[in-house]
Design a protein around this motif. Structure first.
Motif, mmCIF file in Angstrom:
data_model
loop_
_atom_site.group_PDB
_atom_site.id
_atom_site.type_symbol
_atom_site.label_atom_id
_atom_site.label_comp_id
_atom_site.label_asym_id
_atom_site.label_seq_id
_atom_site.Cartn_x
_atom_site.Cartn_y
_atom_site.Cartn_z
ATOM 1 N N SER A 79 2.012 -54.058 21.553
ATOM 2 C CA SER A 79 3.224 -53.282 21.832
ATOM 3 C C SER A 79 3.902 -52.833 20.543
ATOM 4 O O SER A 79 4.312 -51.675 20.409
ATOM 5 C CB SER A 79 4.201 -54.099 22.686
ATOM 6 O OG SER A 79 3.691 -54.286 23.986
ATOM 7 N N ILE A 83 3.691 -48.846 20.652
ATOM 8 C CA ILE A 83 4.848 -48.246 21.316
ATOM 9 C C ILE A 83 5.545 -47.186 20.456
ATOM 10 O O ILE A 83 5.913 -46.121 20.966
ATOM 11 C CB ILE A 83 5.823 -49.330 21.812
ATOM 12 C CG1 ILE A 83 5.293 -49.918 23.137
ATOM 13 C CG2 ILE A 83 7.232 -48.785 22.011
ATOM 14 C CD1 ILE A 83 6.126 -51.016 23.744
ATOM 15 N N CYS A 93 8.447 -45.940 27.475
ATOM 16 C CA CYS A 93 7.598 -47.138 27.488
ATOM 17 C C CYS A 93 8.326 -48.291 28.172
ATOM 18 O O CYS A 93 9.471 -48.610 27.826
ATOM 19 C CB CYS A 93 7.230 -47.541 26.060
ATOM 20 S SG CYS A 93 6.303 -46.266 25.180
ATOM 21 N N ASP A 95 7.876 -52.128 28.568
ATOM 22 C CA ASP A 95 7.096 -53.137 27.853
ATOM 23 C C ASP A 95 7.251 -54.513 28.488
ATOM 24 O O ASP A 95 8.373 -55.009 28.627
ATOM 25 C CB ASP A 95 7.526 -53.191 26.391
ATOM 26 C CG ASP A 95 6.678 -54.143 25.579
ATOM 27 O OD1 ASP A 95 5.465 -54.252 25.851
ATOM 28 O OD2 ASP A 95 7.229 -54.794 24.668
#
Length: 345
Positions: A79, A83, A93, A95
């Motif tokens: 991530s 991201i 996004c 997450d």
């Protein structure tokens, strides 16, 4: 006409990724194009979605061109690495890792609790820790009515929270013990640490790594995330997180001390009518939440609601939910539905 979205699922071959696909399909999420992304090791795998096979691709910074909504569940390092690129390409996004949860710029969202925070995102919305999600969803109606002073929680967490390999290890160890064979732990409690403990027929009071204060990271996640989601840093929170040999469904024993006196039947009524919450609380019929009941269902189940014997402003309860659904995939898809302007009821 409903807008259709280009959606990416990062970590599509994992346990949560599998449930993300299930929920997107069950909810008939408006998808124009679906991109399934993973590590190079899993690239080339074919997964079923809406009756068709979709080939998993390796996740790279360029994978997000044209992606509008990206659901991440491939670990914090992935991530953190990807991201920023996804946001740069214009994706929102969502997450599911710990990477951005405590970032002050990132909303940390449980839709039943603080959906209004979604509008404040700057490209990233964080999905809280699984054990935090179910607890705050159940406590929100009590906070709104009475205010909350203190929370003491002990968790009994399923092995699926540690991934598919932990589930396999639990099943394997169970067979080994029943057959009288030697048990050789390889995964739990923490894969990256040298000492491993048997999980079969056991309870391990460690989830994630220990911090300098003696609490584990999992416990500190619950403490910090609860305050952020509920919007009140003054709430006193303490947690003890335990791994038990259950495959799916986290259970929690919660003591909550309110800021004002309460009526027990009113508190039960608030819980029964709370969005996403199912009250199962009839001691005369031995009715209370069970992990076996919660597994495969998206709701948060609450029972054993009772007045504390020592503190008149406090009550005790038992909270259970499927850690891969409300604790991860379903919460993320709920957020995605709000981002897409859908009613997620």
């Amino acid at each position: 006409m409903t807008k259709q979205y280009t959606v990416a699922v990062v970590g599509a071959t994992g346990a949560v990724g599998e449930q993300l696909l299930r929920m997107l399909e069950e909810r008939d999420f408006p998808i124009k194009q679906l991109k399934l992304l993973s590590s190079a090791r899993s690239a080339g795998t074919k997964l079923a979605f809406r009756g068709e096979e979709v080939t998993v691709e390796e996740a790279t910074p360029d994978s997000f061109k044209g992606v509008e909504i990206a659901l991440f569940s491939a670990g914090g390092d992935v991530s953190k690495a990807l991201i920023p690129h996804a946001v740069e390409h214009g994706a929102v996004c969502i997450d599911n890792t710990n990477a951005f949860r405590m970032d002050p710029e990132t909303p940390l969202v449980v839709p039943e609790v603080n959906a209004d925070q979604i509008a404040n995102h700057k490209g990233v919305i964080a999905n809280p820790n699984c054990s935090t999600i179910q607890m705050v969803a159940a406590l929100k109606p009590l906070q709104d009515r009475y205010g909350i002073k203190k929370i003491i929680v002990s968790t009994y967490q399923a092995v699926s929270g540690a991934g598919a390999r932990a589930v396999e290890e639990t099943l394997r160890q169970t067979r080994e013990v029943l057959n009288g064979n030697e048990v050789n732990p390889e995964i739990l409690p923490v894969g990256s640490l040298p000492v491993k403990h048997q999980i079969a027929f056991n309870a391990i009071p460690q989830i994630d790594k220990f911090q300098e204060n003696g609490f584990t990271l999992e416990e500190m996640k619950m403490i910090r995330e609860t305050k952020k989601i509920m919007g009140d840093d003054s709430i006193e929170v303490t947690a003890t997180c335990v791994r038990i040999p259950v495959l799916y469904g986290h259970s929690e024993s919660v003591y909550v001390e309110l800021k004002s006196e309460y009526d027990l039947e009113e508190a039960r009524s608030l819980l029964a009518s709370a969005p996403g919450v199912v009250l199962q609380d009839d001691p005369s019929q031995q009715l209370y939440p069970l992990a076996t009941t919660a597994a495969g269902r998206p709701e948060v189940f609450v029972g054993r609601v009772r007045r504390d014997l020592n503190e008149p402003k406090a009550l005790n309860m038992w909270i259970v939910s499927d850690n891969l659904l409300k604790g991860a995939a379903w919460n993320a898809v709920q957020i995605a539905e709000i981002v897409a302007g859908r009613n997620n009821g």
